[in-house]
Write a protein that holds these residues in place. Structure first.
Motif, mmCIF file in Angstrom:
data_model
loop_
_atom_site.group_PDB
_atom_site.id
_atom_site.type_symbol
_atom_site.label_atom_id
_atom_site.label_comp_id
_atom_site.label_asym_id
_atom_site.label_seq_id
_atom_site.Cartn_x
_atom_site.Cartn_y
_atom_site.Cartn_z
ATOM 1 N N LYS A 166 0.829 -1.196 0.000
ATOM 2 C CA LYS A 166 0.000 0.000 0.000
ATOM 3 C C LYS A 166 0.869 1.253 0.000
ATOM 4 N N GLY A 167 0.299 2.352 -0.477
ATOM 5 C CA GLY A 167 0.904 3.662 -0.297
ATOM 6 C C GLY A 167 1.771 4.163 -1.422
ATOM 7 N N ARG A 168 1.999 3.343 -2.462
ATOM 8 C CA ARG A 168 2.846 3.766 -3.573
ATOM 9 C C ARG A 168 2.294 3.241 -4.893
ATOM 10 N N ILE A 169 2.669 3.917 -5.939
ATOM 11 C CA ILE A 169 2.405 3.411 -7.295
ATOM 12 C C ILE A 169 3.694 2.767 -7.778
ATOM 13 N N GLU A 170 3.749 1.457 -7.647
ATOM 14 C CA GLU A 170 4.905 0.648 -8.052
ATOM 15 C C GLU A 170 4.398 -0.708 -8.512
ATOM 16 N N PRO A 171 5.073 -1.337 -9.475
ATOM 17 C CA PRO A 171 4.669 -2.685 -9.880
ATOM 18 C C PRO A 171 4.634 -3.628 -8.687
ATOM 19 N N GLY A 172 3.574 -4.420 -8.601
ATOM 20 C CA GLY A 172 3.389 -5.360 -7.512
ATOM 21 C C GLY A 172 2.567 -4.811 -6.367
ATOM 22 N N TYR A 173 2.438 -3.498 -6.294
ATOM 23 C CA TYR A 173 1.594 -2.906 -5.250
ATOM 24 C C TYR A 173 0.122 -3.050 -5.626
ATOM 25 N N ASP A 174 -0.741 -2.986 -4.607
ATOM 26 C CA ASP A 174 -2.177 -3.067 -4.857
ATOM 27 C C ASP A 174 -2.642 -1.848 -5.655
ATOM 28 N N ALA A 175 -3.606 -2.075 -6.514
ATOM 29 C CA ALA A 175 -4.131 -0.997 -7.363
ATOM 30 C C ALA A 175 -5.187 -0.193 -6.605
ATOM 31 N N ASP A 176 -4.757 0.403 -5.499
ATOM 32 C CA ASP A 176 -5.549 1.389 -4.760
ATOM 33 C C ASP A 176 -5.105 2.747 -5.286
ATOM 34 N N LEU A 177 -5.925 3.360 -6.104
ATOM 35 C CA LEU A 177 -5.508 4.517 -6.885
ATOM 36 C C LEU A 177 -6.572 5.604 -6.860
ATOM 37 N N VAL A 178 -6.110 6.843 -6.995
ATOM 38 C CA VAL A 178 -7.017 7.983 -7.015
ATOM 39 C C VAL A 178 -6.578 8.937 -8.122
ATOM 40 N N LEU A 179 -7.514 9.291 -8.985
ATOM 41 C CA LEU A 179 -7.287 10.384 -9.933
ATOM 42 C C LEU A 179 -7.754 11.670 -9.284
ATOM 43 N N VAL A 180 -6.885 12.673 -9.285
ATOM 44 C CA VAL A 180 -7.253 13.954 -8.717
ATOM 45 C C VAL A 180 -7.179 15.032 -9.785
ATOM 46 N N ASP A 181 -8.107 15.960 -9.700
ATOM 47 C CA ASP A 181 -8.154 17.099 -10.601
ATOM 48 C C ASP A 181 -7.766 18.331 -9.795
ATOM 49 N N LEU A 182 -6.537 18.785 -9.994
ATOM 50 C CA LEU A 182 -6.051 19.930 -9.234
ATOM 51 C C LEU A 182 -6.717 21.236 -9.642
ATOM 52 N N ASN A 183 -7.463 21.223 -10.735
ATOM 53 C CA ASN A 183 -8.136 22.438 -11.202
ATOM 54 C C ASN A 183 -9.615 22.476 -10.841
ATOM 55 N N LYS A 184 -10.138 21.394 -10.281
ATOM 56 C CA LYS A 184 -11.561 21.356 -9.952
ATOM 57 C C LYS A 184 -11.827 22.175 -8.694
ATOM 58 N N THR A 185 -12.803 23.066 -8.765
ATOM 59 C CA THR A 185 -13.214 23.871 -7.617
ATOM 60 C C THR A 185 -14.622 23.467 -7.208
#
Length: 452
Positions: free
Chosen positions: A363-382
């Protein structure tokens, strides 16, 4: 099933790059996957950032026993919307999680109800060292050194010595000195002014208990995590970590101070109490300096009716605690937009560091072998936080009416999409079920694992 996320700015442990991430069977299969890679679902994430799912290591989700305030379904819907893909929950439910049997009961309950991944602490009492020694399938031991009732208040030195000396799991604690709090409560016994809450649970109460717990950890060579640091005065105690001490801060102690009682009243009553604006600045600086490693919420919901009761230092008044999992990531993304911190730092504080502190596997990183717990964030969304739009059961937030820029717009748990927000609105997939977090305490925690 294969999923390819293309064209996102991907926040990796050491850098942020425009690349593609391939997900297969709930795992990250490849980073920088070839553009022609075939997949069952291809997502164009141009203009968005892809980060690991948030790991919130301190929540109170109220189930079992207090489900009129919150339950595992409503709480994890809020997690999904807020980009929190793994939570670690505290033991002061009803019944308390102070035995291995109660821990296993909670894990079984969560398997049927949680939309995100889950873990549960086992709680210390004055007489359950044998249960603490037998516990597995847990991030660690929680001690209430102050601010609890019944047998979960562990303030006697002999009991604390036994827990630190005889157990091996990592320990965390609520650090407010009970003697100081009780003495201050007597001085303000007749008050109904919520601002007195910060005079009762004052700086000294926090410092005395934090110093006491760190001294125990140093003397017994035991890993210890200081929960919800609320004062700048505690920060010097964290410098001499000896590979044992880590700490965290909560959004309410970063963003609110004693001046906010006039505006928000008992809505911002919590334990530890709010402190001064100078303390807020000191806590931000401690994050920047690496003396505090983790941001967690201490999500502790109560009904709005309960929170609006008159303040009273004794029982029967307004309870302490507030909901936060739904908005914690957005609050920090807003700070990124304001230039106070970087997205890389937010990912470290909210994703990588808590996973390392508690030895959570994959958990906690985007690396091969890690679980696909992922979040897309929009830094421009208000968007504006509104009570009526909250997923938490009580549908209120102390940040109601605040407009933030930077929001999670898609959340995946083990490769399954659990939340999406787009032009047609937001949707939560209530059919998704998270998995029990696994812990490898032989890793040795934050200071023994690899930093970026």
């Amino acid at each position: 099933m294969k999923m390819l996320i293309r064209h996102a700015q991907v926040v990796l442990p050491t850098e942020t790059i425009a690349t593609s991430v391939l997900v297969e069977n709930g795992k990250i299969a490849a980073v920088d996957a070839a553009i022609h890679t075939q997949a069952d679902e291809i997502i164009d994430a141009a203009g968005l950032h892809l980060i690991p799912g948030v790991v919130d290591d301190q929540v109170h989700f109220r189930e079992p026993g207090l489900t009129h305030k919150e339950d595992l379904t409503t709480a994890t819907r809020a997690c999904a919307k807020g980009g929190v893909t793994t939570f670690l929950e505290m033991p002061n439910t009803n019944p308390t999680t102070t035995s291995v049997a109660a821990l296993h009961d909670k894990l079984a309950l969560a398997a049927n109800k949680c939309l995100v991944n889950y873990g549960f602490y086992i709680g210390a009492t004055t007489s359950n060292v044998s249960e603490l020694k037998a516990a597995r399938r847990t991030p660690g031991i929680k001690i209430f050194i102050g601010s609890s009732t019944g047998n979960m208040l562990v303030d006697e030195q002999a009991a604390l010595e036994a827990i630190f000396a005889e157990t091996s799991l990592p320990i965390c604690a609520h650090c407010e000195d009970e003697t100081t709090v009780r003495a201050n409560s007597a001085k303000f016994a007749d008050t109904h002014d919520v601002a007195d809450h910060s005079r009762i649970r004052d700086h000294q109460a926090a410092v005395i208990a934090t110093r006491r717990a760190i001294e125990l950890a140093h003397r017994h060579g035991h890993r210890f995590h200081v929960l919800h640091v609320s004062t700048a005065d505690e920060v010097p105690l964290l410098v001499d970590h000896r590979g044992l001490i880590t700490a965290e801060v909560c959004p309410h102690h970063l963003f609110f101070n004693v001046d906010d009682y006039a505006r928000l009243g008992t809505l911002v009553q919590m334990n530890p109490s709010l402190k001064t604006s100078a303390d807020c600045r000191g806590l931000w600086q401690a994050l920047q300096d690496g003396l505090i490693q983790v941001i967690a919420t201490d999500h502790a919901p109560h009904t709005l009716e309960e929170k609006k009761l008159p303040y009273s230092p004794g029982h029967g008044g307004s309870p302490s605690g507030l909901p936060a999992v739904e908005n914690s990531l957005a609050l920090l993304l807003n700070q990124v937009n304001q230039g106070r911190c970087t997205l890389q730092q937010v990912v470290h504080w909210m994703c990588d560091a808590p996973a390392r502190v508690w030895d959570i596997m994959n958990k906690g990183r985007i690396e091969p072998g890690y679980d696909a717990d992922l979040v897309l964030v929009d830094l421009n969304k208000t968007a504006t936080i509104r009570n009526e739009e909250q997923e938490t059961k009580n549908r209120w937030s102390p940040w109601h009416g605040e407009t933030l820029t930077g929001w999670p717009v898609r959340t995946w748990v083990m490769g399954q999409e659990v939340f999406r927000a787009d032009s047609s609105g937001s949707r939560i997939n209530s059919q998704v079920r998270g998995q029990e977090a696994t812990f490898d305490h032989a890793r040795g925690g934050y200071w023994s694992t690899t930093s970026p």
